[in-house]
Scaffold this motif. Structure first.
Motif, PDB file in Angstrom:
ATOM      1  N   MET A 182      84.077 157.819 -26.130  1.00 34.85           N
ATOM      2  CA  MET A 182      84.570 159.003 -25.442  1.00 34.85           C
ATOM      3  C   MET A 182      83.766 160.246 -25.827  1.00 34.85           C
ATOM      4  O   MET A 182      83.349 160.408 -26.974  1.00 34.85           O
ATOM      5  CB  MET A 182      86.047 159.240 -25.795  1.00 34.85           C
ATOM      6  CG  MET A 182      86.933 158.009 -25.701  1.00 34.85           C
ATOM      7  SD  MET A 182      86.918 157.239 -24.070  1.00 34.85           S
ATOM      8  CE  MET A 182      87.876 158.458 -23.140  1.00 34.85           C
ATOM      9  N   LYS A 183      83.553 161.097 -24.842  1.00 36.11           N
ATOM     10  CA  LYS A 183      82.968 162.416 -25.106  1.00 36.11           C
ATOM     11  C   LYS A 183      84.105 163.344 -25.508  1.00 36.11           C
ATOM     12  O   LYS A 183      85.084 163.492 -24.769  1.00 36.11           O
ATOM     13  CB  LYS A 183      82.267 162.930 -23.856  1.00 36.11           C
ATOM     14  CG  LYS A 183      81.574 164.272 -24.037  1.00 36.11           C
ATOM     15  CD  LYS A 183      80.882 164.689 -22.736  1.00 36.11           C
ATOM     16  CE  LYS A 183      80.169 166.028 -22.897  1.00 36.11           C
ATOM     17  NZ  LYS A 183      79.528 166.444 -21.618  1.00 36.11           N
ATOM     18  N   LEU A 184      83.997 163.960 -26.667  1.00 42.46           N
ATOM     19  CA  LEU A 184      85.101 164.733 -27.246  1.00 42.46           C
ATOM     20  C   LEU A 184      84.699 166.184 -27.444  1.00 42.46           C
ATOM     21  O   LEU A 184      83.575 166.483 -27.851  1.00 42.46           O
ATOM     22  CB  LEU A 184      85.497 164.126 -28.591  1.00 42.46           C
ATOM     23  CG  LEU A 184      86.579 164.846 -29.399  1.00 42.46           C
ATOM     24  CD1 LEU A 184      87.951 164.608 -28.776  1.00 42.46           C
ATOM     25  CD2 LEU A 184      86.565 164.377 -30.844  1.00 42.46           C
ATOM     26  N   GLU A 185      85.651 167.080 -27.163  1.00 42.22           N
ATOM     27  CA  GLU A 185      85.453 168.500 -27.449  1.00 42.22           C
ATOM     28  C   GLU A 185      86.701 169.026 -28.149  1.00 42.22           C
ATOM     29  O   GLU A 185      87.814 168.844 -27.662  1.00 42.22           O
ATOM     30  CB  GLU A 185      85.195 169.289 -26.172  1.00 42.22           C
ATOM     31  CG  GLU A 185      84.977 170.779 -26.421  1.00 42.22           C
ATOM     32  CD  GLU A 185      84.640 171.552 -25.155  1.00 42.22           C
ATOM     33  OE1 GLU A 185      84.978 172.753 -25.081  1.00 42.22           O
ATOM     34  OE2 GLU A 185      84.041 170.949 -24.238  1.00 42.22           O
ATOM     35  N   GLU A 208      77.682 166.030 -32.307  1.00 44.18           N
ATOM     36  CA  GLU A 208      76.424 166.407 -31.666  1.00 44.18           C
ATOM     37  C   GLU A 208      76.175 167.914 -31.726  1.00 44.18           C
ATOM     38  O   GLU A 208      75.032 168.357 -31.730  1.00 44.18           O
ATOM     39  CB  GLU A 208      76.444 165.955 -30.195  1.00 44.18           C
ATOM     40  CG  GLU A 208      76.572 164.450 -30.001  1.00 44.18           C
ATOM     41  CD  GLU A 208      75.291 163.713 -30.331  1.00 44.18           C
ATOM     42  OE1 GLU A 208      74.207 164.250 -30.055  1.00 44.18           O
ATOM     43  OE2 GLU A 208      75.384 162.587 -30.864  1.00 44.18           O
ATOM     44  N   LYS A 223      81.592 169.439 -30.564  1.00 50.58           N
ATOM     45  CA  LYS A 223      81.355 168.467 -29.496  1.00 50.58           C
ATOM     46  C   LYS A 223      80.715 167.218 -30.080  1.00 50.58           C
ATOM     47  O   LYS A 223      79.891 167.301 -30.993  1.00 50.58           O
ATOM     48  CB  LYS A 223      80.447 169.056 -28.417  1.00 50.58           C
ATOM     49  CG  LYS A 223      81.056 170.225 -27.664  1.00 50.58           C
ATOM     50  CD  LYS A 223      80.113 170.721 -26.571  1.00 50.58           C
ATOM     51  CE  LYS A 223      80.737 171.873 -25.792  1.00 50.58           C
ATOM     52  NZ  LYS A 223      79.836 172.364 -24.714  1.00 50.58           N
ATOM     53  N   GLY A 224      81.119 166.081 -29.567  1.00 54.85           N
ATOM     54  CA  GLY A 224      80.551 164.836 -30.065  1.00 54.85           C
ATOM     55  C   GLY A 224      81.076 163.636 -29.301  1.00 54.85           C
ATOM     56  O   GLY A 224      81.655 163.765 -28.219  1.00 54.85           O
ATOM     57  N   PHE A 225      80.866 162.478 -29.905  1.00 51.28           N
ATOM     58  CA  PHE A 225      81.274 161.210 -29.292  1.00 51.28           C
ATOM     59  C   PHE A 225      82.060 160.391 -30.308  1.00 51.28           C
ATOM     60  O   PHE A 225      81.673 160.323 -31.480  1.00 51.28           O
ATOM     61  CB  PHE A 225      80.052 160.423 -28.818  1.00 51.28           C
ATOM     62  CG  PHE A 225      79.273 161.128 -27.738  1.00 51.28           C
ATOM     63  CD1 PHE A 225      79.596 160.935 -26.401  1.00 51.28           C
ATOM     64  CD2 PHE A 225      78.247 162.001 -28.057  1.00 51.28           C
ATOM     65  CE1 PHE A 225      78.897 161.591 -25.400  1.00 51.28           C
ATOM     66  CE2 PHE A 225      77.535 162.657 -27.066  1.00 51.28           C
ATOM     67  CZ  PHE A 225      77.860 162.457 -25.739  1.00 51.28           C
ATOM     68  N   MET A 250      89.027 164.931 -24.028  1.00 51.82           N
ATOM     69  CA  MET A 250      88.049 163.844 -24.092  1.00 51.82           C
ATOM     70  C   MET A 250      87.982 163.138 -22.748  1.00 51.82           C
ATOM     71  O   MET A 250      88.930 163.159 -21.966  1.00 51.82           O
ATOM     72  CB  MET A 250      88.391 162.850 -25.207  1.00 51.82           C
ATOM     73  CG  MET A 250      89.644 162.036 -25.015  1.00 51.82           C
ATOM     74  SD  MET A 250      89.868 160.846 -26.372  1.00 51.82           S
ATOM     75  CE  MET A 250      91.337 159.977 -25.795  1.00 51.82           C
ATOM     76  N   GLU A 251      86.817 162.516 -22.494  1.00 47.68           N
ATOM     77  CA  GLU A 251      86.612 161.738 -21.284  1.00 47.68           C
ATOM     78  C   GLU A 251      85.652 160.599 -21.600  1.00 47.68           C
ATOM     79  O   GLU A 251      84.880 160.666 -22.555  1.00 47.68           O
ATOM     80  CB  GLU A 251      86.045 162.612 -20.159  1.00 47.68           C
ATOM     81  CG  GLU A 251      84.701 163.224 -20.488  1.00 47.68           C
ATOM     82  CD  GLU A 251      84.186 164.126 -19.371  1.00 47.68           C
ATOM     83  OE1 GLU A 251      83.003 164.492 -19.422  1.00 47.68           O
ATOM     84  OE2 GLU A 251      84.970 164.465 -18.478  1.00 47.68           O
ATOM     85  N   ALA A 253      82.554 158.340 -21.799  1.00 51.55           N
ATOM     86  CA  ALA A 253      81.126 158.647 -21.740  1.00 51.55           C
ATOM     87  C   ALA A 253      80.305 157.413 -21.405  1.00 51.55           C
ATOM     88  O   ALA A 253      79.614 157.364 -20.396  1.00 51.55           O
ATOM     89  CB  ALA A 253      80.662 159.245 -23.067  1.00 51.55           C
ATOM     90  N   GLN A 254      80.383 156.379 -22.253  1.00 51.06           N
ATOM     91  CA  GLN A 254      79.596 155.170 -22.020  1.00 51.06           C
ATOM     92  C   GLN A 254      80.086 154.043 -22.929  1.00 51.06           C
ATOM     93  O   GLN A 254      80.904 154.268 -23.811  1.00 51.06           O
ATOM     94  CB  GLN A 254      78.108 155.430 -22.308  1.00 51.06           C
ATOM     95  CG  GLN A 254      77.772 155.681 -23.766  1.00 51.06           C
ATOM     96  CD  GLN A 254      77.512 157.122 -24.112  1.00 51.06           C
ATOM     97  OE1 GLN A 254      77.276 157.937 -23.232  1.00 51.06           O
ATOM     98  NE2 GLN A 254      77.552 157.450 -25.398  1.00 51.06           N
TER      99      GLN A 254
END
Length: 281
Positions: A182-185, A208, A223-225, A250-251, A253-254
């Motif tokens: 997940m892409k997290l903020e 990141e 921000k990170g994963f 979060m959403e 990512a890959q």
């Protein structure tokens, strides 16, 4: 249970429920963990349902890392008409490109009517998985040779032949699990930044970017994963760490490959879960 969940969802638009066919679980969603606890209590008390609650299952994916040149002969004889199929194919990792099937058979070694049967047999196997029952992704197949019998060959024989050939060689081609990441903020008051980053590191997070929020003084933006498997219970942890002053979004990512140690641990847990489910039936 479906009727009860439908009634709760009609009463409370912020509550939702769905059935995940991949993991065979009913998944509920709401405004937070306390909200979901209340809904589960209502299912037990108001609707008299025997509900087992746990962390949602993670929908992993499977793939392999090594190319395999393989062949398989499927021959069955049981009194009447037999079953015969023979294929030679190359299995190649296909990162990020999904499934591809290529037919380079020459000389009629496999009749054209049976080429789609090979493709179909492999695709059915990809859906069911090989290593742990999750869909297999990013595979290229080159069917380049084989053989047939004028009487005993059939669509079924070539589908079965392709499936067995793929399964046997998949397990020899360095099979791996891929996990959703997940892409997290996170936005937090500055004083909590260290503890929040430490907590994310424990969850296998990868930071990141971090720094002052561009529009709000006194706040830090992180921000990170983070693997989805590491995010269960995060809302409560973040609330406790920041006294309720930080928030996150979060959403997906890959998918990313698990390392060997984590994969072994995941496979062990999945095996234990299947054993428990079988014992409960």
């Amino acid at each position: 249970m479906g009727e009860a969940l439908h009634k709760l969802a009609n009463e409370d638009p912020s509550f939702a429920a769905s059935y995940d066919e991949e993991t065979n679980e009913t998944v509920i969603a709401g405004m937070g963990e306390l909200h979901l606890e209340i809904m589960v209590d209502r299912l037990k008390e108001e609707f008299k349902l025997d509900v087992e609650v746990g962390e949602p299952s993670v929908a992993y994916r499977e793939t392999f890392l090594e190319e395999r040149d393989c062949e398989y002969k499927y021959a069955k004889q049981s009194g009447g008409k037999g079953q015969y199929a023979y294929i030679k194919m190359i299995m190649t990792p296909n990162p990020g490109k999904g499934y591809e099937f290529e037919n380079t058979v020459k000389g009629g070694h496999i009749p054209g009517e049976f080429i789609p049967s090979v493709d179909k047999g492999i695709q059915k196997t990809l859906e069911k998985g090989v290593l742990a029952g999750f869909p297999v992704v990013d595979v290229k197949i080159n069917l380049y040779d084989g053989g047939f019998h004028p009487v005993d060959s059939s669509d079924f024989a070539f589908q079965t032949c392709a499936s067995i050939c793929f399964k046997e060689n998949f397990m020899k081609a360095h099979p791996v699990l891929l996990e959703p990441v997940m892409k997290l903020e996170v936005i937090t008051p500055d004083e909590y930044m260290g503890d929040i980053i430490g907590n994310l590191n424990k969850r296998r997070g990868r930071i990141e970017q971090q720094g002052p929020h561009p529009h709000r003084k006194g706040l830090t933006e992180i921000k990170g994963f983070v693997p989805l498997a590491g995010m269960f219970g995060y809302a409560n942890d973040l609330r406790n760490i920041s006294s309720g002053r930080a928030n996150f979004s979060m959403e997906f990512a890959q998918y990313e490959q698990l390392n060997a140690a984590t994969q072994e641990e995941v496979l062990k847990k999945l095996a234990q879960k299947r054993e428990q489910e079988a014992a409960n039936k």
